[in-house]
Design an enzyme around this catalytic site. Structure first.
Site, PDB file in Angstrom:
ATOM      1  N   CYS A  95      39.217  40.750  42.601  1.00 61.35           N
ATOM      2  CA  CYS A  95      40.259  41.296  43.466  1.00 61.35           C
ATOM      3  C   CYS A  95      40.260  42.820  43.419  1.00 61.35           C
ATOM      4  CB  CYS A  95      41.614  40.727  43.070  1.00 61.35           C
ATOM      5  SG  CYS A  95      41.708  38.941  43.351  1.00 61.35           S
TER       6      CYS A  95
ATOM      7  N   CYS B 225      42.362  40.694  39.028  1.00 58.30           N
ATOM      8  CA  CYS B 225      41.134  40.392  38.297  1.00 58.30           C
ATOM      9  C   CYS B 225      40.005  41.287  38.818  1.00 58.30           C
ATOM     10  CB  CYS B 225      40.784  38.915  38.470  1.00 58.30           C
ATOM     11  SG  CYS B 225      40.053  38.507  40.084  1.00 58.30           S
TER      12      CYS B 225
ATOM     13  N   HIS C 241      41.849  34.002  45.789  1.00 53.33           N
ATOM     14  CA  HIS C 241      42.896  34.597  44.960  1.00 53.33           C
ATOM     15  C   HIS C 241      43.943  35.239  45.860  1.00 53.33           C
ATOM     16  CE1 HIS C 241      40.526  35.049  40.939  1.00 53.33           C
ATOM     17  NE2 HIS C 241      40.325  33.858  41.496  1.00 53.33           N
TER      18      HIS C 241
ATOM     19  N   GLU D 241      45.321  38.215  46.023  1.00 51.52           N
ATOM     20  CA  GLU D 241      45.020  39.524  46.596  1.00 51.52           C
ATOM     21  C   GLU D 241      44.030  39.413  47.749  1.00 51.52           C
ATOM     22  OE1 GLU D 241      45.965  40.144  42.200  1.00 51.52           O
ATOM     23  OE2 GLU D 241      44.866  38.687  43.403  1.00 51.52           O
TER      24      GLU D 241
END
Length: 153
Positions: free
Chosen positions: A88, A85, A55, A57
């Protein structure tokens, strides 16, 4: 334009570029140090790397930590195109970032096809009642790795 909107706009632009040029997902993150320098960037690369943990991040945290040669980012701020999310969120806390600024919230992400609400529900559910059950194994040596770590530290 204030610095928060400036850096968030950079993350949004990077997310749009990830969609348009890479066929990627609409997520991007930048990490900025206390002097205003961008020290890490990341986009969602799950589709390219075949890695569900790739992801934006997480990628930006990895990039910033490598660039700064550290595993913590206490004096840095994360700017992201979308509210992080749960995975993250955990990475943000483990990396000890100072602040987080996001553009789209999780409702906009859900409306765009990226709904992580079920993960938050699962975290509140008992281990064995989850969609993917978790089972604790009562092993005699379960504390041994921590004991060794603390002895050698």
């Amino acid at each position: 334009m204030d610095k928060y909107k400036h850096y968030t706009q950079q993350a949004i632009d990077l997310a749009i570029e990830n969609v348009e040029k890479s066929g990627g997902e609409p997520f991007a993150t930048i990490i900025v140090d206390e002097n205003g320098a961008v020290v890490g960037t990341g986009v969602n690369n799950s589709h390219k790397k075949y890695d569900p943990t790739s992801h934006a991040e997480v990628e930006a945290i990895r990039d910033a930590c490598e660039n700064l040669q550290t595993s913590t980012l206490e004096n840095c701020t994360l700017y992201t195109s979308c509210e992080p999310c749960p995975m993250c969120f955990g990475a943000i806390y483990w990396s000890k970032l100072k602040e987080v600024y996001f553009a789209a919230d999780h409702q906009l992400a859900a409306a765009g096809g990226f709904d992580d609400t079920f993960i938050n529900r699962e975290l509140q559910t008992g281990h064995t009642q989850r969609e993917i059950p978790f089972y604790a194994v009562d092993h005699n040596e379960k504390n041994k790795p921590f004991e060794k770590y603390n002895m050698l530290k």
